[in-house]
Design a protein around this motif. Structure first.
Motif: not given
Length: 358
Positions: A49-61
């Protein structure tokens, strides 16, 4: 709003982030990744997307599932890791989530699935109250709801054929294209996806699903296979060089046999370049891919669907429509009873609330 997690950010996961963001009933609350380089990146960037969604990716399942999301789009691959994919999905269902995924081939036809796949899911449903709906990324709707809908327009139906016609030259999954399917390998190389019985393992569930809907008994499920070599070396934008003399095109069928004849057929025609096997079926107007349903009978009916997405990665359109089917089912599944569902259970509905939505 339905709190929704996207698990995996490859070809399917990118489209899933966009689909969840666009759906008026869903709220993207987490994105799970395996690659350490993606941890901390914004979901909007990962989703193209051309904008931020304010959700950061994590690997903490564990932390994500402990938050009890209402829905999970499981977009990680199950091609080479079916046991791990099943364990991930079972974990999410047991946490109470509605899970949609293309990763578990045996569950396309959940009623006929092997117990080793079906039983753990049913146990997780009983434990946590979640649900599971599996539909293909090839795309599933092209091998179930669309052909079944179109078959109802005929007076006499002799055979149902579902085709995926695909040019891999803009695809971005080199491991699968080269090694699972064999593109660019010598012609004596035996790719896993084309080994005897594997196409039936992947697509046989969809054959059985359509047979059940059409009210016919299958005598057998058969496979056919044809492969062609490249006449000249080609270079692709996403995967580099494929040498002349190596595999450049594959055509196979999974055939549902009724009364001694192939009556329900799923056919795949895939190339690494349009110049290979020019006599085989091709997308209309020189495109990169198409999905076609052919109803042989009276009248003869042909429906061709083309989808494009992600700019230069035009072949991503098939992934996007498959994801649209899965993500579009989430709010229906949330309202339904907990359980294990297939394409005959889950309706394909209009894009209510999404017309004109960015």
């Amino acid at each position: 709003m339905i709190p929704t997690v996207v698990w995996g950010t490859g070809n399917v996961g990118r489209a899933a982030i966009r689909a969840v963001d666009a759906h008026p009933a869903l709220e993207l609350t987490a994105v799970l990744v395996h690659d350490p380089a993606k941890v901390g990146r914004d979901a909007g960037e990962l989703g193209g997307l051309d904008r931020r969604l304010g959700v950061s990716a994590t690997d903490r399942v564990g932390a994500v599932l402990d938050a009890r999301p209402r829905a999970v789009v499981y977009a990680a691959s199950g091609d080479l890791r079916p046991d791990e994919a099943l364990a991930d999905v079972v974990r999410a269902v047991a946490a109470g989530a509605v899970v949609v995924t293309p990763a578990l081939y045996p569950l396309y036809d959940q009623r006929g699935a092997p117990p080793e796949f079906r039983d753990p899911v049913l146990a997780a449903v009983a434990e946590g109250g979640g649900s599971l709906f599996v539909s293909g990324v090839d795309p599933g709707w092209g091998n179930d709801v669309l052909p079944l809908l179109v078959s109802g327009l005929g007076t006499v139906v002799d055979a149902v054929r579902c085709q995926e016609i695909f040019d891999y030259s803009t695809y971005e999954q080199e491991e699968s294209v080269r090694h699972l399917i064999g593109m660019g390998h010598p012609m004596d190389y035996e790719p896993l996806m084309l080994a005897p019985s594997i196409p039936t393992m992947v697509w046989g569930g969809q054959i059985r699903l359509m047979a059940r809907a059409l009210g016919v008994e299958l005598d057998d499920i058969r496979e056919t296979l044809d492969r062609r070599a490249l006449d000249a070396t080609v270079t692709t934008r996403t995967m580099g060089v494929f040498e002349a003399g190596t595999q450049g095109a594959v055509r196979f069928e999974v055939q549902g046999v009724v009364d001694g004849s192939p009556r329900i057929v799923i056919e795949h025609v895939t190339r690494i370049h349009a110049s290979c096997a020019p006599d085989w079926p091709a997308p209309p107007d020189g495109g990169d891919g198409a999905h076609r349903v052919i109803i042989e009978g009276r009248p003869r009916i042909v429906v061709t669907v083309e989808a494009t997405d992600e700019g230069e990665n035009r072949s991503a359109g098939g992934n996007a429509t498959a994801v649209g089917r899965l993500v579009g089912a989430i709010d229906w599944l949330v309202d339904a009873e907990p359980g294990l569902y297939d394409a005959l259970d889950v309706p394909l509905r209009p894009a209510t609330g999404r017309l004109g939505r960015k």
